[in-house]
Design a protein around this motif. Structure first.
Motif, PDB file in Angstrom:
ATOM      1  N   VAL A  50       0.844  -1.192   0.000  1.00 14.93           N
ATOM      2  CA  VAL A  50       0.000   0.000   0.000  1.00 14.93           C
ATOM      3  C   VAL A  50       0.880   1.242   0.000  1.00 14.93           C
ATOM      4  N   ALA A  51       0.564   2.184  -0.915  1.00 10.74           N
ATOM      5  CA  ALA A  51       1.219   3.500  -0.883  1.00 10.74           C
ATOM      6  C   ALA A  51       0.511   4.453  -1.828  1.00 10.74           C
ATOM      7  N   TYR A  52       1.211   4.978  -2.811  1.00 13.53           N
ATOM      8  CA  TYR A  52       0.832   6.182  -3.542  1.00 13.53           C
ATOM      9  C   TYR A  52      -0.454   6.108  -4.372  1.00 13.53           C
ATOM     10  N   CYS A  53      -0.813   4.951  -4.849  1.00 12.92           N
ATOM     11  CA  CYS A  53      -1.875   4.846  -5.853  1.00 12.92           C
ATOM     12  C   CYS A  53      -3.259   4.655  -5.220  1.00 12.92           C
ATOM     13  N   ALA A  54      -4.251   4.360  -6.054  1.00 23.21           N
ATOM     14  CA  ALA A  54      -5.649   4.558  -5.655  1.00 23.21           C
ATOM     15  C   ALA A  54      -6.370   3.352  -5.075  1.00 23.21           C
ATOM     16  N   GLN A  55      -5.801   2.148  -5.202  1.00 25.09           N
ATOM     17  CA  GLN A  55      -6.574   0.949  -4.862  1.00 25.09           C
ATOM     18  C   GLN A  55      -5.893   0.126  -3.753  1.00 25.09           C
ATOM     19  N   PRO A  56      -5.764   0.657  -2.557  1.00 27.71           N
ATOM     20  CA  PRO A  56      -5.069  -0.074  -1.491  1.00 27.71           C
ATOM     21  C   PRO A  56      -5.761  -1.362  -1.069  1.00 27.71           C
ATOM     22  N   ALA A  57      -7.061  -1.307  -0.799  1.00 29.58           N
ATOM     23  CA  ALA A  57      -7.765  -2.500  -0.314  1.00 29.58           C
ATOM     24  C   ALA A  57      -7.774  -3.600  -1.368  1.00 29.58           C
ATOM     25  N   GLN A  58      -8.017  -3.233  -2.613  1.00 35.73           N
ATOM     26  CA  GLN A  58      -8.074  -4.224  -3.687  1.00 35.73           C
ATOM     27  C   GLN A  58      -6.703  -4.853  -3.940  1.00 35.73           C
ATOM     28  N   HIS A  82      -2.245   0.863  13.247  1.00 39.19           N
ATOM     29  CA  HIS A  82      -3.187   1.986  13.206  1.00 39.19           C
ATOM     30  C   HIS A  82      -2.465   3.315  13.401  1.00 39.19           C
ATOM     31  N   ALA A  83      -1.246   3.410  12.880  1.00 42.29           N
ATOM     32  CA  ALA A  83      -0.484   4.658  12.970  1.00 42.29           C
ATOM     33  C   ALA A  83      -1.037   5.687  11.996  1.00 42.29           C
ATOM     34  N   LEU A  84      -0.710   6.947  12.228  1.00 42.75           N
ATOM     35  CA  LEU A  84      -1.286   8.038  11.443  1.00 42.75           C
ATOM     36  C   LEU A  84      -0.359   8.538  10.342  1.00 42.75           C
ATOM     37  N   ASP A  85       0.784   7.914  10.156  1.00 46.68           N
ATOM     38  CA  ASP A  85       1.667   8.285   9.048  1.00 46.68           C
ATOM     39  C   ASP A  85       2.325   7.034   8.498  1.00 46.68           C
ATOM     40  N   CYS A  86       2.989   7.170   7.347  1.00 44.76           N
ATOM     41  CA  CYS A  86       3.503   6.003   6.629  1.00 44.76           C
ATOM     42  C   CYS A  86       4.798   5.438   7.189  1.00 44.76           C
ATOM     43  N   GLY A  87       5.487   6.206   8.021  1.00 48.94           N
ATOM     44  CA  GLY A  87       6.743   5.708   8.575  1.00 48.94           C
ATOM     45  C   GLY A  87       7.829   5.525   7.534  1.00 48.94           C
ATOM     46  N   CYS A  88       7.762   6.306   6.448  1.00 49.54           N
ATOM     47  CA  CYS A  88       8.706   6.118   5.341  1.00 49.54           C
ATOM     48  C   CYS A  88      10.106   6.630   5.636  1.00 49.54           C
ATOM     49  N   GLY A  89      10.259   7.412   6.685  1.00 50.18           N
ATOM     50  CA  GLY A  89      11.572   7.950   6.991  1.00 50.18           C
ATOM     51  C   GLY A  89      11.882   9.236   6.252  1.00 50.18           C
ATOM     52  N   PHE A  90      10.861   9.880   5.664  1.00 47.81           N
ATOM     53  CA  PHE A  90      11.085  11.152   4.990  1.00 47.81           C
ATOM     54  C   PHE A  90      11.424  12.221   6.028  1.00 47.81           C
ATOM     55  N   ASP A  91      12.335  13.120   5.694  1.00 46.27           N
ATOM     56  CA  ASP A  91      12.638  14.238   6.581  1.00 46.27           C
ATOM     57  C   ASP A  91      11.422  15.152   6.682  1.00 46.27           C
ATOM     58  N   ALA A  92      11.135  15.604   7.880  1.00 48.50           N
ATOM     59  CA  ALA A  92       9.957  16.444   8.116  1.00 48.50           C
ATOM     60  C   ALA A  92      10.002  17.707   7.266  1.00 48.50           C
ATOM     61  N   GLY A  93       8.876  18.012   6.629  1.00 46.57           N
ATOM     62  CA  GLY A  93       8.759  19.227   5.843  1.00 46.57           C
ATOM     63  C   GLY A  93       9.228  19.124   4.410  1.00 46.57           C
ATOM     64  N   THR A  94       9.835  17.996   4.029  1.00 46.97           N
ATOM     65  CA  THR A  94      10.259  17.833   2.648  1.00 46.97           C
ATOM     66  C   THR A  94       9.048  17.538   1.771  1.00 46.97           C
ATOM     67  N   ALA A  95       9.253  17.633   0.447  1.00 49.06           N
ATOM     68  CA  ALA A  95       8.150  17.371  -0.481  1.00 49.06           C
ATOM     69  C   ALA A  95       7.595  15.966  -0.289  1.00 49.06           C
ATOM     70  N   LEU A  99       3.780  15.255   0.622  1.00 47.17           N
ATOM     71  CA  LEU A  99       2.965  14.512  -0.335  1.00 47.17           C
ATOM     72  C   LEU A  99       2.407  13.227   0.259  1.00 47.17           C
ATOM     73  N   SER A 100       3.104  12.686   1.257  1.00 46.24           N
ATOM     74  CA  SER A 100       2.661  11.415   1.842  1.00 46.24           C
ATOM     75  C   SER A 100       1.377  11.549   2.653  1.00 46.24           C
ATOM     76  N   VAL A 101       1.066  12.765   3.100  1.00 44.64           N
ATOM     77  CA  VAL A 101      -0.086  12.956   3.974  1.00 44.64           C
ATOM     78  C   VAL A 101      -1.367  12.495   3.293  1.00 44.64           C
ATOM     79  N   LYS A 102      -1.566  12.891   2.031  1.00 45.51           N
ATOM     80  CA  LYS A 102      -2.834  12.584   1.375  1.00 45.51           C
ATOM     81  C   LYS A 102      -2.929  11.125   0.974  1.00 45.51           C
ATOM     82  N   TRP A 103      -1.851  10.562   0.386  1.00 46.09           N
ATOM     83  CA  TRP A 103      -1.987   9.164  -0.048  1.00 46.09           C
ATOM     84  C   TRP A 103      -2.090   8.226   1.144  1.00 46.09           C
ATOM     85  N   TYR A 104      -1.413   8.555   2.257  1.00 48.92           N
ATOM     86  CA  TYR A 104      -1.529   7.675   3.420  1.00 48.92           C
ATOM     87  C   TYR A 104      -2.930   7.773   4.026  1.00 48.92           C
ATOM     88  N   ALA A 105      -3.483   8.973   4.076  1.00 52.23           N
ATOM     89  CA  ALA A 105      -4.848   9.128   4.594  1.00 52.23           C
ATOM     90  C   ALA A 105      -5.846   8.364   3.725  1.00 52.23           C
TER      91      ALA A 105
END
Length: 286
Positions: A50-58, A82-95, A99-105
Protein backbone atom coordinates in the motif's frame (compact mmCIF):
# COMPACT_ATOMS: atom_id res chain seq x y z
CA UNK A 1 12.37 -9.54 14.87
CA UNK A 2 10.07 -12.02 13.12
CA UNK A 3 11.54 -14.14 10.36
CA UNK A 4 10.33 -17.12 8.39
CA UNK A 5 12.33 -19.77 6.55
CA UNK A 6 10.68 -20.82 3.28
CA UNK A 7 13.09 -23.69 2.75
CA UNK A 8 14.46 -24.71 -0.64
CA UNK A 9 12.99 -22.85 -3.64
CA UNK A 10 14.43 -24.45 -6.79
CA UNK A 11 13.93 -23.16 -10.32
CA UNK A 12 12.85 -19.51 -10.60
CA UNK A 13 11.71 -17.17 -7.83
CA UNK A 14 9.99 -13.90 -8.72
CA UNK A 15 11.00 -11.07 -6.38
CA UNK A 16 9.17 -7.76 -6.34
CA UNK A 17 8.46 -4.81 -4.12
CA UNK A 18 6.22 -1.80 -3.77
CA UNK A 19 2.88 -2.63 -5.36
CA UNK A 20 1.97 0.79 -3.90
CA UNK A 21 -1.82 0.33 -4.22
CA UNK A 22 -1.34 0.08 -8.00
CA UNK A 23 -3.90 -2.61 -8.76
CA UNK A 24 -3.20 -2.69 -12.49
CA UNK A 25 0.53 -3.24 -11.98
CA UNK A 26 -0.15 -5.97 -9.44
CA UNK A 27 -2.51 -7.74 -11.82
CA UNK A 28 0.14 -7.54 -14.55
CA UNK A 29 2.81 -8.94 -12.22
CA UNK A 30 0.67 -11.91 -11.27
CA UNK A 31 -0.10 -12.50 -14.95
CA UNK A 32 3.64 -12.56 -15.63
CA UNK A 33 4.15 -15.10 -12.87
CA UNK A 34 1.36 -17.24 -14.28
CA UNK A 35 2.89 -17.02 -17.75
CA UNK A 36 6.20 -18.24 -16.34
CA UNK A 37 4.42 -21.17 -14.72
CA UNK A 38 5.50 -20.15 -11.23
CA UNK A 39 3.77 -21.55 -8.17
CA UNK A 40 2.52 -19.11 -5.53
CA UNK A 41 5.32 -20.09 -3.16
CA UNK A 42 7.88 -18.81 -5.69
CA UNK A 43 6.58 -15.22 -5.47
CA UNK A 44 8.08 -12.97 -2.79
CA UNK A 45 7.20 -9.32 -2.13
CA UNK A 46 9.59 -7.00 -0.26
CA UNK A 47 6.70 -5.00 1.19
CA UNK A 48 4.85 -1.69 0.80
CA UNK A 49 1.80 -3.24 -0.84
CA UNK A 50 0.00 0.00 0.00
CA UNK A 51 1.22 3.50 -0.88
CA UNK A 52 0.83 6.18 -3.54
CA UNK A 53 -1.87 4.85 -5.85
CA UNK A 54 -5.65 4.56 -5.66
CA UNK A 55 -6.57 0.95 -4.86
CA UNK A 56 -5.07 -0.07 -1.49
CA UNK A 57 -7.77 -2.50 -0.31
CA UNK A 58 -8.07 -4.22 -3.69
CA UNK A 59 -4.29 -4.56 -4.06
CA UNK A 60 -3.93 -6.07 -0.59
CA UNK A 61 -6.76 -8.52 -1.26
CA UNK A 62 -5.30 -9.57 -4.60
CA UNK A 63 -1.86 -10.29 -3.13
CA UNK A 64 -3.30 -12.10 -0.12
CA UNK A 65 -5.40 -14.29 -2.41
CA UNK A 66 -2.39 -15.00 -4.64
CA UNK A 67 -0.56 -16.73 -1.80
CA UNK A 68 2.67 -14.81 -2.43
CA UNK A 69 5.02 -14.45 0.54
CA UNK A 70 5.29 -10.88 1.83
CA UNK A 71 7.84 -9.13 4.03
CA UNK A 72 6.46 -6.37 6.25
CA UNK A 73 7.33 -2.97 4.82
CA UNK A 74 7.04 0.23 6.80
CA UNK A 75 3.56 0.81 5.33
CA UNK A 76 2.36 -2.60 6.52
CA UNK A 77 3.85 -2.00 9.96
CA UNK A 78 2.24 1.42 10.26
CA UNK A 79 -1.19 0.36 9.01
CA UNK A 80 -1.07 -2.75 11.18
CA UNK A 81 -0.45 -0.53 14.19
CA UNK A 82 -3.19 1.99 13.21
CA UNK A 83 -0.48 4.66 12.97
CA UNK A 84 -1.29 8.04 11.44
CA UNK A 85 1.67 8.28 9.05
CA UNK A 86 3.50 6.00 6.63
CA UNK A 87 6.74 5.71 8.57
CA UNK A 88 8.71 6.12 5.34
CA UNK A 89 11.57 7.95 6.99
CA UNK A 90 11.08 11.15 4.99
CA UNK A 91 12.64 14.24 6.58
CA UNK A 92 9.96 16.44 8.12
CA UNK A 93 8.76 19.23 5.84
CA UNK A 94 10.26 17.83 2.65
CA UNK A 95 8.15 17.37 -0.48
CA UNK A 96 8.02 13.60 0.04
CA UNK A 97 6.85 14.09 3.61
CA UNK A 98 4.14 16.58 2.63
CA UNK A 99 2.96 14.51 -0.34
CA UNK A 100 2.66 11.41 1.84
CA UNK A 101 -0.09 12.96 3.97
CA UNK A 102 -2.83 12.58 1.38
CA UNK A 103 -1.99 9.16 -0.05
CA UNK A 104 -1.53 7.68 3.42
CA UNK A 105 -4.85 9.13 4.59
CA UNK A 106 -6.50 7.64 1.49
CA UNK A 107 -5.05 4.20 2.26
CA UNK A 108 -5.70 4.44 5.99
CA UNK A 109 -9.39 5.09 5.36
CA UNK A 110 -9.78 2.07 3.07
CA UNK A 111 -7.75 -0.77 4.61
CA UNK A 112 -10.01 -2.78 6.90
CA UNK A 113 -9.23 -4.34 10.27
CA UNK A 114 -8.81 -7.84 8.88
CA UNK A 115 -6.13 -6.63 6.47
CA UNK A 116 -4.43 -4.70 9.28
CA UNK A 117 -4.28 -7.82 11.45
CA UNK A 118 -2.70 -9.71 8.56
CA UNK A 119 -0.15 -6.91 8.06
CA UNK A 120 0.68 -6.82 11.77
CA UNK A 121 1.74 -10.47 11.68
CA UNK A 122 3.89 -10.42 8.54
CA UNK A 123 7.52 -11.48 8.98
CA UNK A 124 10.19 -8.79 8.78
CA UNK A 125 12.66 -11.21 7.18
CA UNK A 126 12.14 -14.14 4.84
CA UNK A 127 14.85 -16.71 4.19
CA UNK A 128 15.13 -19.33 1.47
CA UNK A 129 17.78 -21.46 -0.20
CA UNK A 130 18.44 -21.81 -3.89
CA UNK A 131 21.33 -23.48 -5.72
CA UNK A 132 23.28 -23.75 -2.48
CA UNK A 133 22.89 -20.05 -1.68
CA UNK A 134 21.09 -18.79 1.41
CA UNK A 135 18.94 -15.78 0.53
CA UNK A 136 17.42 -13.28 2.98
CA UNK A 137 14.61 -10.92 1.95
CA UNK A 138 14.07 -7.67 3.85
CA UNK A 139 12.30 -4.36 3.23
CA UNK A 140 14.68 -1.38 3.66
CA UNK A 141 17.20 -2.38 6.27
CA UNK A 142 17.40 -4.52 9.39
CA UNK A 143 18.53 -1.65 11.62
CA UNK A 144 15.70 0.48 10.19
CA UNK A 145 12.87 -0.93 8.08
CA UNK A 146 12.60 2.42 6.27
CA UNK A 147 16.31 2.88 5.60
CA UNK A 148 16.99 4.12 2.07
CA UNK A 149 19.88 2.14 0.58
CA UNK A 150 21.02 2.91 -2.95
CA UNK A 151 23.55 1.51 -5.37
CA UNK A 152 25.69 4.54 -4.53
CA UNK A 153 25.44 4.15 -0.74
CA UNK A 154 28.78 3.80 1.09
CA UNK A 155 29.95 0.23 1.58
CA UNK A 156 29.78 0.65 5.34
CA UNK A 157 25.97 1.02 5.08
CA UNK A 158 25.68 -2.42 3.49
CA UNK A 159 28.15 -3.90 5.97
CA UNK A 160 26.09 -2.60 8.91
CA UNK A 161 22.91 -4.15 7.54
CA UNK A 162 24.53 -7.47 6.67
CA UNK A 163 25.99 -7.71 10.18
CA UNK A 164 22.59 -6.93 11.72
CA UNK A 165 20.93 -9.50 9.48
CA UNK A 166 23.44 -12.22 10.35
CA UNK A 167 22.80 -11.56 14.03
CA UNK A 168 19.17 -12.56 13.47
CA UNK A 169 19.26 -15.32 10.83
CA UNK A 170 22.89 -16.45 10.59
CA UNK A 171 25.00 -16.65 7.45
CA UNK A 172 23.58 -15.34 4.15
CA UNK A 173 24.93 -15.28 0.61
CA UNK A 174 22.33 -12.98 -0.96
CA UNK A 175 20.25 -10.11 0.45
CA UNK A 176 17.15 -8.99 -1.44
CA UNK A 177 15.72 -5.62 -0.38
CA UNK A 178 13.17 -3.06 -1.50
CA UNK A 179 11.89 0.30 -0.16
CA UNK A 180 14.05 2.70 -2.19
CA UNK A 181 12.21 2.05 -5.46
CA UNK A 182 15.17 1.57 -7.83
CA UNK A 183 16.56 -1.88 -8.56
CA UNK A 184 20.28 -2.56 -8.46
CA UNK A 185 22.83 -5.26 -7.75
CA UNK A 186 26.03 -4.83 -5.75
CA UNK A 187 28.66 -7.16 -4.35
CA UNK A 188 29.67 -6.46 -0.74
CA UNK A 189 32.49 -8.76 0.27
CA UNK A 190 31.08 -12.25 -0.10
CA UNK A 191 27.45 -11.11 -0.09
CA UNK A 192 25.38 -10.22 -3.15
CA UNK A 193 23.00 -7.34 -2.31
CA UNK A 194 20.02 -7.01 -4.66
CA UNK A 195 17.26 -4.43 -4.69
CA UNK A 196 14.37 -5.99 -6.59
CA UNK A 197 12.80 -2.63 -7.45
CA UNK A 198 9.09 -1.84 -7.21
CA UNK A 199 6.17 -2.59 -9.49
CA UNK A 200 3.86 0.27 -8.50
CA UNK A 201 5.96 3.25 -9.60
CA UNK A 202 8.58 3.68 -12.36
CA UNK A 203 12.23 3.99 -11.26
CA UNK A 204 12.57 7.73 -12.04
CA UNK A 205 13.88 7.05 -15.53
CA UNK A 206 11.31 8.70 -17.79
CA UNK A 207 9.67 5.42 -18.75
CA UNK A 208 6.35 3.91 -17.72
CA UNK A 209 7.60 0.36 -17.19
CA UNK A 210 8.27 -0.69 -13.62
CA UNK A 211 10.69 -3.41 -12.45
CA UNK A 212 10.89 -6.78 -10.76
CA UNK A 213 13.58 -9.45 -10.43
CA UNK A 214 13.91 -13.13 -11.21
CA UNK A 215 16.30 -15.41 -9.37
CA UNK A 216 17.03 -18.59 -11.29
CA UNK A 217 19.44 -21.11 -9.83
CA UNK A 218 21.05 -18.37 -7.77
CA UNK A 219 21.43 -15.84 -10.61
CA UNK A 220 19.44 -12.60 -10.58
CA UNK A 221 18.04 -10.72 -13.58
CA UNK A 222 15.87 -7.60 -13.73
CA UNK A 223 12.73 -7.40 -15.87
CA UNK A 224 10.43 -4.63 -17.09
CA UNK A 225 6.74 -4.75 -16.21
CA UNK A 226 4.20 -3.18 -18.56
CA UNK A 227 0.66 -2.62 -17.30
CA UNK A 228 -2.43 -0.48 -17.95
CA UNK A 229 -0.98 2.88 -16.92
CA UNK A 230 -3.93 4.89 -18.20
CA UNK A 231 -6.34 2.98 -15.98
CA UNK A 232 -4.11 3.41 -12.92
CA UNK A 233 -3.82 7.16 -13.56
CA UNK A 234 -7.57 7.44 -14.05
CA UNK A 235 -8.18 5.67 -10.74
CA UNK A 236 -5.89 8.15 -8.99
CA UNK A 237 -7.60 11.13 -10.58
CA UNK A 238 -11.02 9.85 -9.55
CA UNK A 239 -9.73 9.37 -6.00
CA UNK A 240 -8.33 12.92 -5.89
CA UNK A 241 -4.74 11.68 -5.67
CA UNK A 242 -3.38 14.33 -8.03
CA UNK A 243 -0.36 15.68 -6.13
CA UNK A 244 2.13 14.42 -8.70
CA UNK A 245 2.44 10.65 -8.33
CA UNK A 246 -0.24 10.15 -10.99
CA UNK A 247 2.03 12.04 -13.39
CA UNK A 248 4.94 9.86 -12.34
CA UNK A 249 3.07 6.79 -13.57
CA UNK A 250 2.61 8.39 -16.96
CA UNK A 251 5.85 10.36 -17.39
CA UNK A 252 8.26 8.16 -15.47
CA UNK A 253 9.68 10.81 -13.10
CA UNK A 254 9.02 11.03 -9.39
CA UNK A 255 7.36 14.22 -8.10
CA UNK A 256 10.25 14.83 -5.71
CA UNK A 257 13.93 13.91 -5.56
CA UNK A 258 14.27 14.63 -1.83
CA UNK A 259 15.29 11.10 -0.93
CA UNK A 260 17.59 10.52 -3.89
CA UNK A 261 21.37 10.85 -3.65
CA UNK A 262 22.82 13.43 -6.02
CA UNK A 263 24.19 10.83 -8.43
CA UNK A 264 20.69 9.44 -9.09
CA UNK A 265 18.92 12.75 -9.68
CA UNK A 266 17.65 13.67 -13.13
CA UNK A 267 18.32 17.10 -14.71
CA UNK A 268 15.37 19.45 -14.44
CA UNK A 269 15.11 19.80 -18.22
CA UNK A 270 14.32 16.09 -18.48
CA UNK A 271 11.39 16.48 -16.11
CA UNK A 272 9.69 19.41 -17.82
CA UNK A 273 6.61 17.43 -18.77
CA UNK A 274 5.35 17.54 -15.19
CA UNK A 275 5.56 21.34 -15.07
CA UNK A 276 3.87 21.59 -18.46
CA UNK A 277 0.89 19.72 -17.04
CA UNK A 278 0.40 22.40 -14.41
CA UNK A 279 2.22 20.80 -11.51
CA UNK A 280 5.38 22.92 -11.19
CA UNK A 281 5.47 22.24 -7.43
CA UNK A 282 6.47 18.65 -8.05
CA UNK A 283 9.77 19.94 -9.45
CA UNK A 284 10.48 22.25 -6.53
CA UNK A 285 13.17 19.98 -5.11
CA UNK A 286 15.06 19.89 -8.41
Amino acid sequence: MRFQDLGELPGTVLLFGGPYSNLQATEALLAQANGLGLAWDHLICTGDIVAYCAQPAQTVALLRDSGASVVAGNCEIQLGAHALDCGCGFDAGTACDLLSVKWYAHANARVDDEARRWMAHLPQILVFTQAGKRVAVIHGGVTDVARFIWETSPEVVFEEEIAALRAVVGAVDVVVAGHSGICFSRQIGGVHWVNAGVIGMPPHDGKQATRYALMTEGTVSFCDLAYDVAAAVSDMQQAGLTQGYHLALRDGYWPSEDVLPEALRVPLADRRSAAQEGFPEVLASG
